[in-house]
Design an enzyme around this catalytic site. Structure first.
Site, PDB file in Angstrom:
ATOM      1  N   SER A 165     101.789 -26.761  70.092  1.00 26.53           N
ATOM      2  CA  SER A 165     101.838 -25.049  69.973  1.00 26.53           C
ATOM      3  C   SER A 165     103.423 -24.729  69.524  1.00 26.53           C
ATOM      4  O   SER A 165     103.489 -23.466  69.540  1.00 26.53           O
ATOM      5  CB  SER A 165     101.524 -24.598  71.397  1.00 26.53           C
ATOM      6  OG  SER A 165     100.533 -24.968  71.788  1.00 26.53           O
ATOM      7  N   ARG A 177     104.146 -33.486  94.714  1.00 28.13           N
ATOM      8  CA  ARG A 177     103.788 -33.063  96.003  1.00 28.13           C
ATOM      9  C   ARG A 177     103.744 -33.796  97.150  1.00 28.13           C
ATOM     10  O   ARG A 177     104.221 -33.217  98.197  1.00 28.13           O
ATOM     11  CB  ARG A 177     102.377 -32.460  96.024  1.00 28.13           C
ATOM     12  CG  ARG A 177     101.892 -31.136  95.072  1.00 28.13           C
ATOM     13  CD  ARG A 177     100.786 -30.983  94.945  1.00 28.13           C
ATOM     14  NE  ARG A 177     100.299 -29.924  93.889  1.00 28.13           N
ATOM     15  CZ  ARG A 177      99.277 -29.790  93.104  1.00 28.13           C
ATOM     16  NH1 ARG A 177      98.386 -30.605  93.667  1.00 28.13           N
ATOM     17  NH2 ARG A 177      98.981 -29.039  92.387  1.00 28.13           N
ATOM     18  N   CYS A 232      95.792 -25.683  94.401  1.00 29.87           N
ATOM     19  CA  CYS A 232      95.046 -24.282  94.474  1.00 29.87           C
ATOM     20  C   CYS A 232      94.170 -24.408  95.769  1.00 29.87           C
ATOM     21  O   CYS A 232      94.325 -23.158  96.490  1.00 29.87           O
ATOM     22  CB  CYS A 232      94.424 -24.097  93.108  1.00 29.87           C
ATOM     23  SG  CYS A 232      93.568 -25.266  92.439  1.00 29.87           S
ATOM     24  N   SER A 271      87.916 -22.527  85.853  1.00 33.31           N
ATOM     25  CA  SER A 271      89.212 -21.846  85.546  1.00 33.31           C
ATOM     26  C   SER A 271      90.423 -22.846  86.120  1.00 33.31           C
ATOM     27  O   SER A 271      91.169 -23.241  85.489  1.00 33.31           O
ATOM     28  CB  SER A 271      89.603 -20.616  85.876  1.00 33.31           C
ATOM     29  OG  SER A 271      89.636 -20.236  87.159  1.00 33.31           O
ATOM     30  N   HIS A 285      88.368 -19.636  93.593  1.00 37.04           N
ATOM     31  CA  HIS A 285      87.655 -20.863  94.449  1.00 37.04           C
ATOM     32  C   HIS A 285      87.254 -20.232  95.808  1.00 37.04           C
ATOM     33  O   HIS A 285      87.887 -19.272  96.372  1.00 37.04           O
ATOM     34  CB  HIS A 285      88.851 -22.045  94.706  1.00 37.04           C
ATOM     35  CG  HIS A 285      89.323 -22.616  93.515  1.00 37.04           C
ATOM     36  ND1 HIS A 285      88.529 -22.470  92.395  1.00 37.04           N
ATOM     37  CD2 HIS A 285      90.157 -23.449  93.410  1.00 37.04           C
ATOM     38  CE1 HIS A 285      89.269 -23.438  91.545  1.00 37.04           C
ATOM     39  NE2 HIS A 285      90.208 -24.059  92.334  1.00 37.04           N
TER      40      HIS A 285
HETATM   41  N1  LIG Z   1      93.857 -24.144  86.534  1.00 36.44           N
HETATM   42  C1  LIG Z   1      94.401 -23.867  87.549  1.00 36.44           C
HETATM   43  O1  LIG Z   1      93.647 -23.062  88.560  1.00 36.44           O
HETATM   44  C2  LIG Z   1      95.557 -24.541  88.444  1.00 36.44           C
HETATM   45  C3  LIG Z   1      95.906 -24.394  89.713  1.00 36.44           C
HETATM   46  C4  LIG Z   1      96.935 -24.975  90.201  1.00 36.44           C
HETATM   47  C5  LIG Z   1      97.624 -26.027  89.530  1.00 36.44           C
HETATM   48  N2  LIG Z   1      97.428 -26.104  88.091  1.00 36.44           N
HETATM   49  C6  LIG Z   1      97.976 -27.366  87.550  1.00 36.44           C
HETATM   50  O2  LIG Z   1      98.703 -26.333  86.385  1.00 36.44           O
HETATM   51  C7  LIG Z   1      98.718 -27.241  85.218  1.00 36.44           C
HETATM   52  C8  LIG Z   1      98.106 -26.535  83.752  1.00 36.44           C
HETATM   53  O3  LIG Z   1      97.014 -26.225  84.300  1.00 36.44           O
HETATM   54  P1  LIG Z   1      95.999 -25.218  83.201  1.00 36.44           P
HETATM   55  O4  LIG Z   1      94.912 -25.054  84.220  1.00 36.44           O
HETATM   56  O5  LIG Z   1      96.990 -24.226  82.944  1.00 36.44           O
HETATM   57  O6  LIG Z   1      95.672 -26.287  81.961  1.00 36.44           O
HETATM   58  P2  LIG Z   1      95.397 -25.837  80.432  1.00 36.44           P
HETATM   59  O7  LIG Z   1      94.811 -24.496  80.402  1.00 36.44           O
HETATM   60  O8  LIG Z   1      94.987 -27.090  79.977  1.00 36.44           O
HETATM   61  O9  LIG Z   1      96.982 -25.796  80.098  1.00 36.44           O
HETATM   62  C9  LIG Z   1      97.943 -26.756  79.690  1.00 36.44           C
HETATM   63  C10 LIG Z   1      99.262 -26.373  79.314  1.00 36.44           C
HETATM   64  O10 LIG Z   1      99.959 -27.478  79.276  1.00 36.44           O
HETATM   65  C11 LIG Z   1     100.717 -27.731  78.094  1.00 36.44           C
HETATM   66  N3  LIG Z   1     101.065 -29.086  77.806  1.00 36.44           N
HETATM   67  C12 LIG Z   1     100.174 -29.933  77.870  1.00 36.44           C
HETATM   68  N4  LIG Z   1     100.610 -31.405  77.425  1.00 36.44           N
HETATM   69  C13 LIG Z   1     102.047 -30.943  77.438  1.00 36.44           C
HETATM   70  C14 LIG Z   1     103.146 -31.876  76.800  1.00 36.44           C
HETATM   71  N5  LIG Z   1     102.961 -33.287  76.533  1.00 36.44           N
HETATM   72  N6  LIG Z   1     104.330 -31.178  76.690  1.00 36.44           N
HETATM   73  C15 LIG Z   1     104.463 -29.655  76.912  1.00 36.44           C
HETATM   74  N7  LIG Z   1     103.358 -28.960  77.284  1.00 36.44           N
HETATM   75  C16 LIG Z   1     102.191 -29.382  77.533  1.00 36.44           C
HETATM   76  C17 LIG Z   1      99.533 -27.164  77.252  1.00 36.44           C
HETATM   77  O11 LIG Z   1     100.328 -26.868  75.922  1.00 36.44           O
HETATM   78  P3  LIG Z   1      99.406 -26.774  74.533  1.00 36.44           P
HETATM   79  O12 LIG Z   1      98.557 -25.317  74.804  1.00 36.44           O
HETATM   80  O13 LIG Z   1     100.415 -26.900  73.535  1.00 36.44           O
HETATM   81  O14 LIG Z   1      98.292 -28.063  74.700  1.00 36.44           O
HETATM   82  C18 LIG Z   1      99.378 -25.831  78.057  1.00 36.44           C
HETATM   83  O15 LIG Z   1     100.209 -24.842  77.932  1.00 36.44           O
HETATM   84  C19 LIG Z   1      97.882 -28.505  85.594  1.00 36.44           C
HETATM   85  O16 LIG Z   1      99.100 -29.389  86.152  1.00 36.44           O
HETATM   86  C20 LIG Z   1      97.190 -28.019  86.848  1.00 36.44           C
HETATM   87  O17 LIG Z   1      96.864 -29.375  87.718  1.00 36.44           O
HETATM   88  C21 LIG Z   1      96.135 -25.390  87.608  1.00 36.44           C
END
Ligand SMILES: NC(=O)c1ccc[n+]([C@@H]2O[C@H](COP(=O)([O-])OP(=O)(O)OC[C@H]3O[C@@H](n4cnc5c(N)ncnc54)[C@H](OP(=O)(O)O)[C@@H]3O)[C@@H](O)[C@H]2O)c1
Length: 329
Positions: free
Chosen positions: A38, A97, A126, A156, A234
């Protein structure tokens, strides 16, 4: 404040930018960070365009606060590099965590534990955040012994790949799968990976994180985590046994008086929490409050929250606000 949002192109990252803007967080300089895929992309924040940069460039810029939502592997490798240059990292992944040297923070419950020395701060899972928000006032008054929680989790919560899978299924298009099975018209008793004990990692997060947040190991939690094809938040069916007895009136009053918790509980008007209403809101919604008639001192309730908001972005921004207000960064 110089702020880095790591994972800015993801599901949580997008909401993070929205929440920073809505809450008027004092952003003087903003670094939007993602994977090499990206780098160079343009993203908008507060009417201004920003070019996405890579992690090393962000470390070199020495932000005051770096909010990570980019997966556990990225956090394990890069959070210490930010901490080394003096940034305070707030991390949304599960990487830190349960590390005993890191704080696991839900601001309404334990922000007061934070000090200037905390350079990597963990945001809880979450599903955990909405659970402890509802349990906190009740635990304080009646003392929990055991909690049994079953979740009904939004797609999501898995990230952009899962949202795309459902969109493809609805459009009848073959595409990349985030889950091992179709999610439309389905329920998968499988959130995150399986562990050796037969539970999923998500279930073990629910079982272990609340004790750390409450700094109290006197209660036990058993969880079943299920993915369903909703997108707004959720939901959790929560059965909690207390040491002391309660009245339903008092339970409702306590929840009603808790900042960040909204009571939606009136069977006469079909009023109860649902993801469709929790979507895009910062509060945790509680309803279907009933006495468990099968054993003493036990309560049933239904808890819903937007996993991308209080479950991730809002909680992280609240931690950042606490750090700024208390001059810890
Ligand atoms: N979704 C939820 O409800 C939620 C809730 C609590 C915590 N989380 C945590 O938050 C994190 C992100 O979740 P998400 O749902 O937003 O996932 P996602 O939609 O798949 O987004 C992942 C993000 O991380 C970036 N990324 C991936 N690999 C990377 C790397 N090697 N270096 C730098 N950036 C990188 C991606 O960039 P690109 O676009 O360039 O691939 C994207 O911006 C996870 O650790 C997840 O466990 C998620």
């Amino acid at each position: 404040m110089k702020i880095a949002v790591v994972g800015a192109t993801g599901m949580v990252g997008e909401v993070m930018l929205k929440v920073l803007k809505e809450r008027n967080f004092p952003v003087d300089e903003l670094l939007l960070v993602a994977s090499p895929r990206s780098v160079g992309k343009q993203l908008e924040f507060n009417g201004k365009n920003y070019t996405v940069i890579g992690l090393q460039d962000a470390v070199d810029a020495r932000p005051d606060i770096a909010i990570f939502s980019a997966g556990g592997g990225t956090s394990l490798e890069w959070a210490p590099k930010f901490a080394e240059v003096g940034s305070t990292v707030i991390d949304n992944s599960s990487a830190w965590r349960m590390d005993p040297t890191k704080k696991l923070v839900v601001p309404e419950i334990n922000a007061s534990e934070l000090t200037k020395e905390d350079k990597i701060i963990a945001n809880p899972n979450c599903s955990t955040i909405q659970l402890v928000m509802a349990l906190a006032p009740l635990h304080e008054k009646y003392k929990m012994k055991r909690v049994v929680v079953s979740t009904y989790q939004s797609i999501s919560g898995t990230g952009v790949k899962a949202v795309k899978q459902l969109e493809n299924e609805l459009a009848g298009v073959q595409g990349e799968m985030a889950y091992p099975y179709p999610i439309n018209k389905n329920a998968l008793p499988h959130c995150d990976v399986f562990e050796d004990n037969g539970y999923t990692k998500e279930e073990m997060k629910l079982a272990n994180e609340p004790q750390k947040i409450f700094n109290d190991h006197s209660f036990a939690i058993s969880a079943t985590a299920v993915r369903i094809p909703t997108s707004g938040g959720h939901s959790e069916a929560v059965n909690v046994q207390f040491e002391n007895d309660f009245t339903l009136t008092d339970v409702r009053r306590l929840l009603n008086e808790t900042p960040g918790v909204v009571l939606q509980d009136n069977p006469d008007t079909n009023t109860y929490p649902m993801p469709i209403y929790a979507h895009d809101k910062d509060d945790v919604f509680v309803g279907r409050i009933r006495r468990d008639e099968s054993q003493p001192n036990t309560l049933n309730m239904w808890v819903v929250a937007d996993n991308l908001r209080k479950g991730a972005a809002t909680n992280a921004v609240q931690i950042a606000e606490y750090l700024v207000e208390n001059k810890l960064v």
